[in-house]
Enzyme design. Structure first.
Site, PDB file in Angstrom:
ATOM      1  N   HIS A 259     -16.280   8.646  -3.620  1.00 12.46           N
ATOM      2  CA  HIS A 259     -15.035   8.198  -4.268  1.00 12.46           C
ATOM      3  C   HIS A 259     -13.889   8.129  -3.262  1.00 12.46           C
ATOM      4  O   HIS A 259     -12.720   8.213  -3.642  1.00 12.46           O
ATOM      5  CB  HIS A 259     -14.645   9.130  -5.428  1.00 12.46           C
ATOM      6  CG  HIS A 259     -15.782   9.439  -6.349  1.00 12.46           C
ATOM      7  ND1 HIS A 259     -16.139   8.622  -7.395  1.00 12.46           N
ATOM      8  CD2 HIS A 259     -16.666  10.470  -6.348  1.00 12.46           C
ATOM      9  CE1 HIS A 259     -17.177   9.149  -8.013  1.00 12.46           C
ATOM     10  NE2 HIS A 259     -17.527  10.257  -7.405  1.00 12.46           N
TER      11      HIS A 259
ATOM     12  N   SER B 222      -0.631  -5.400  17.789  1.00 16.30           N
ATOM     13  CA  SER B 222       0.417  -5.885  16.889  1.00 16.30           C
ATOM     14  C   SER B 222       1.546  -6.475  17.717  1.00 16.30           C
ATOM     15  O   SER B 222       1.910  -5.935  18.765  1.00 16.30           O
ATOM     16  CB  SER B 222       0.954  -4.737  16.026  1.00 16.30           C
ATOM     17  OG  SER B 222       2.131  -5.124  15.341  1.00 16.30           O
TER      18      SER B 222
END
Length: 481
Positions: A154, A284
């Site tokens: 999960h 970036s």
């Protein structure tokens, strides 16, 4: 003046896919294969008694690669028929052979049979790529088979596994893909010579009703094309169910690639495992410190396209009315090429990733230290019981201390201090000297290390043994863009 930059170019050809795979879907390969098919047909018809000369066949052979593309385009504008356009151009180049080019055949003789040859060759390109990725991941799994790491269910921290065991989960999926693609390759047959609706009526006329010769012609051309068998029955086309199977396998490969690279993106976010990052690479434009997992992101992007293209094949087969409809043509020009080119590009990128994965054990160790104290509570309880303690009392003590430590982590942003709280509680004095052993991460990974060893030996090595030559000649993949 118009330039080459003013028209659309597929990023699959301009950025991503290999030259080898691009060639398979190139105009040169397509139309030279048409010419080979006309030659094989003439050779087989001559062998079975039709009046075709060696000189006619040799004339065609000399012009296999000599394709006048502008002339063919001009013919197609007039005829609105690509096959007849190339028949006319080939016939002008081969005046001696002109009367026997395409003799008895329908357009799908060259169209479908060429597609099957391209599918076969493209699968032959992909399968060693899959094996190469598996090989690199096998070495990675072996190297890190005993390195504990947090498991996740999960997307929440769960019982420990090992870095190598997690890699085996990726390999397991890829083994299924190799099997599916290999089955597609092994099951692939040839359309052969079946005529306009698959009945071979035109060839029955050519051979004066001699069905045995027509059957022999079908098998002879199939052998000349390098296939073992033709499809026993076809309509005008080979069943588009074949495309469904192959693009289904490629779509399934896409799910494996996407799953693995999604895992790597999560691990990169946690700074535990990273894909290769070049010294001059920019992560970036605005944030110079970033090391974005661009390779894994590219794989996921391409894989999503592989997954979705499958629906084209499924819907095309579903809507092929009776012996065939032509609404498959434009769709297959896109779906077949893009599925294989996307798979090729994704596998090349994945191989680059797999050849240079970087693991950061100290970061992994720190993350384990933040969660392991909570996971060790059951072991602490069992140790106390063995030392003569009451399980229920011990359970309550651990519960209270765990909640106190949890508050430190969640409310105050501090480190998990459960172990220190246990050390400082006199109740746990009987097992204080055992805490280091109880908290050894390797004792929480079960048989993970042994599972890696067994899996690699029993499941992976037998598959890789089929690709010894390809793996021996495997090169380091460098991404140009």
């Amino acid at each position: 003046m118009a330039t080459s930059y003013e028209g659309y170019k597929s990023p699959l050809s301009s950025r991503y896919a290999s030259k080898e795979m691009q060639f398979q879907f190139s105009e040169q390969n397509k139309f030279s294969t048409w010419r080979k098919l006309w030659i094989w047909l003439a050779e087989a018809e001559k062998q079975l008694g039709l009046e075709i000369t060696d000189a006619q066949i040799e004339e065609m052979k000399k012009n296999i690669e000599n394709i006048d593309f502008p002339a063919a385009a001009a013919e197609e504008r007039l005829t609105r028929h690509d096959v007849m356009a190339h028949v006319h151009v080939f016939a002008k180049q081969c005046p001696l052979a002109a009367p026997i080019i395409h003799l008895g055949a329908t357009s799908c003789y060259v169209g479908d049979n060429t597609d099957l040859i391209v599918l076969r060759n493209s699968l032959d390109l992909l399968l060693p790529r899959v094996a190469s990725v598996i090989f690199c991941l096998k070495n990675f799994a072996e190297s890190h088979k005993s390195l504990p790491t947090l498991g996740f269910t999960h997307l929440q921290p769960a019982q420990l596994t090992t870095v190598g065991k997690r890699a085996c989960l990726w390999i397991h999926d890829l083994l299924m893909d190799e099997r599916a693609l290999r089955r597609c390759r092994d099951d692939l047959r040839f359309r052969g010579v079946k005529g306009t609706t698959g009945t071979q009526a035109s060839f029955m006329q050519l051979f004066n009703g001699d069905g045995e010769k027509v059957r022999a012609l079908d098998f002879l051309v199939t052998k000349l094309a390098g296939f073992e068998k033709p499809y026993a029955v076809t309509g005008q086309t080979y069943s588009r169910k074949v495309d469904v199977e192959i693009l289904g396998a490629l779509s399934s490969l896409g799910t494996s690639i996407h799953k693995m690279c999604s895992d790597l993106r999560i691990l990169a976010s946690r700074k535990e495992v990273e894909e290769p990052f070049e010294s001059t690479q920019i992560g970036s434009s605005a944030m110079p410190y970033k090391r974005n997992p661009m390779r894994s992101e590219r794989c996921c992007a391409l894989a999503r396209h592989m997954i979705t293209v499958y629906s084209n094949a499924a819907n095309t087969h579903a809507t092929q009315w009776l012996e065939r409809t032509l609404d498959d043509s434009a769709n297959r020009r896109l779906s077949l090429s893009e599925s294989f080119l996307s798979a090729d590009a994704a596998l090349l990128t994945l191989l680059n990733i797999s050849q240079g994965l970087v693991v950061y054990p100290k970061v992994i160790e720190r993350h384990i230290a933040q969660e392991l104290p909570f996971m060790s509570t059951e072991n602490i309880i069992m140790a106390m019981v063995k030392a003569g303690g009451d399980r229920q009392i011990c359970h309550e003590k651990i519960r209270v201390l765990s909640h106190e430590a949890g508050a430190q982590v969640k409310q105050l942003g501090k480190d998990n201090d459960l172990v220190e709280r246990v050390r400082n509680d006199a109740y746990f004095a009987p097992i204080i000297d055992q805490l280091e052993t109880i908290l050894d991460a390797k004792t929480f990974t079960g048989r993970a290390s042994d599972q890696v060893t067994e899996f690699l030996a029993e499941e992976v090595e037998p598959v890789l043994s089929n690709y010894k030559e390809a793996l021996k000649n495997m090169e380091t993949v460098t991404l140009t863009i």
